[in-house]
Design an enzyme around this catalytic site. Structure first.
Site, short mmCIF file in Angstrom:
data_model
loop_
_atom_site.label_atom_id
_atom_site.label_comp_id
_atom_site.label_asym_id
_atom_site.label_seq_id
_atom_site.Cartn_x
_atom_site.Cartn_y
_atom_site.Cartn_z
N ASN A 47 -10.21 0.16 -0.29
CA ASN A 47 -8.46 0.33 -0.03
C ASN A 47 -7.92 -0.20 -1.49
OD1 ASN A 47 -5.88 0.12 0.33
ND2 ASN A 47 -6.53 -1.62 2.62
N HIS A 78 -3.13 7.72 2.53
CA HIS A 78 -3.15 5.96 2.08
C HIS A 78 -4.88 6.44 2.15
CE1 HIS A 78 -4.24 2.32 1.15
NE2 HIS A 78 -3.37 1.41 2.28
N CYS A 127 0.96 -1.54 -0.34
CA CYS A 127 0.45 0.21 -0.07
C CYS A 127 0.45 1.10 0.03
CB CYS A 127 -0.53 -0.01 1.31
SG CYS A 127 -1.79 -1.70 1.28
#
Ligand code: ACO
Length: 321
Positions: free
Chosen positions: A278, A248, A115
């Site tokens: 996500n 993020h 990520c």
């Protein structure tokens, strides 16, 4: 001195939005209340079967190149951050380079920082440009995380989505990316991982995403607060001068606690986690693109991006637009 500035952004989400209630209809034992209260997620997008990360990346890349008002052949370094590449090799970056019709012999490679991959990619591209070795970089985050989700594990499968985001960075005499910070701590590799592989024609180990949610939560809150402060200090600027935080997009509660550490009100924080879920390496460039295209992020403004991902990896960048 050569600086690297963001010249254009692009994003792409495949298919229709899949709401939390749609997940229930698909047989997952969950509820909109549980997912929304713990994560802020209301919907995400999934690529159709067979659609690959490079295909999503290509759409986002074309949009970023158009926004930067340049031609594909002006790109002399292409970096794709992904944990869900099309193949073991060749890299997704070379597939995207080919898809864009780039024939200038420039560099193309993937990076793997989960990520945090886009932050790693942007920091690397900035250093190539600042060194004078390259003039224009295309940095992409592209993921099809739906391929590595265990649909019988409701603690993880409700959290993720597919998508791609991209930026074009170009050499300039005016500062753009002013400070970057990258970190990793391999001792925490097992709290978020896909502990499998392909060997001798078979899957070995476990090919699905596994996560210790509470350990990840604590780790993410700690390092994101620290690394955002680190780039502010490195750039030598004040908190007051930051116009936007683009974090993020994993979980609204993690985002809120980082904003608090930076003393930023939530109306200065770009959030897409409610609509995108996500999307791992794609989440930051997708959020950046949304805020650029809807007119929130404008020329002359100051933005902090930050990410954390499996490994563990974490990092941030302070960027003047
Ligand atoms: N729907 C309904 N109930 C659920 C679901 C679901 N989707 N998932 C788990 N539950 C249940 C569990 O079975 C458990 O039930 P029990 O008490 O009867 O045993 C209960 O909810 C609590 O489970 P926990 O796992 O303890 O839930 P927690 O409060 O820790 O929330 C979550 C889980 C949302 C994953 C949280 O730990 C979190 O946000 N962690 C951060 C992880 C994250 O954001 N990861 C993203 C990837 S990491 C990254 O991008 C950096």
């Amino acid at each position: 001195m050569i600086h690297a500035r963001i010249a254009g952004t692009g994003g792409y989400l495949p298919g229709e939005a899949v709401t939390n209630d749609d997940l229930l209809k698909r047989g997952i034992d969950t509820s909109d209340e549980w997912i929304a209260a713990r994560t802020g997620i209301r919907a995400r997008h999934f690529a159709a079967p067979g659609v690959t990360a490079s295909e999503l990346a290509l759409v986002a890349a074309r949009r970023a190149i158009e926004a930067a008002d340049c031609a594909p052949d002006d790109i002399d370094i292409l970096i794709v951050a992904t944990s869900t590449p099309d193949y073991i090799f060749p890299s997704t970056a070379t597939l995207v380079q080919n898809g864009l019709g780039i024939r200038n012999g420039g560099a193309a490679f993937d990076i793997q920082a989960v990520c945090c991959g886009f932050v790693y990619g942007l920091a690397m591209a900035e250093k190539f440009i600042a060194s004078g070795s390259h003039r224009r970089a295309l940095v992409i985050g592209a993921e099809v995380f739906s391929r590595i989700l265990d649909w019988s594990d409701r603690g993880t499968c409700v959290l993720f989505g597919d998508g791609a985001g991209a930026v074009v960075l170009e050499a300039s005499s005016v500062p753009g990316v002013r400070a970057t910070a990258l970190h990793a701590d391999g001792s925490n590799h097992s709290i978020l991982c896909v502990p499998g592989n392909v060997a001798s024609g078979k899957v070995t180990g476990d090919p699905f995403l596994r996560m210790d949610g509470q350990a990840v939560f604590k780790f993410a809150v700690k390092v994101l607060g620290e690394v955002a402060q680190e780039v502010v200090d490195r750039a030598g600027v004040s908190h007051d001068s930051i116009d936007w935080l683009v974090p993020h997009q994993a979980n609204i509660r993690i985002i809120q606690s980082t904003a608090k550490r930076l003393k930023l009100p939530m109306d200065k924080v770009v959030t897409t986690v409610d609509r995108h879920g996500n999307t791992s390496a794609a989440s930051i460039p997708l959020a950046l693109d949304c805020a650029v295209r809807d007119g929130r992020i404008r020329a002359g403004q100051r933005v902090v991006i930050e990410g954390v991902g499996g490994g563990f990896t974490w990092g941030a960048a302070l960027i003047d637009f």
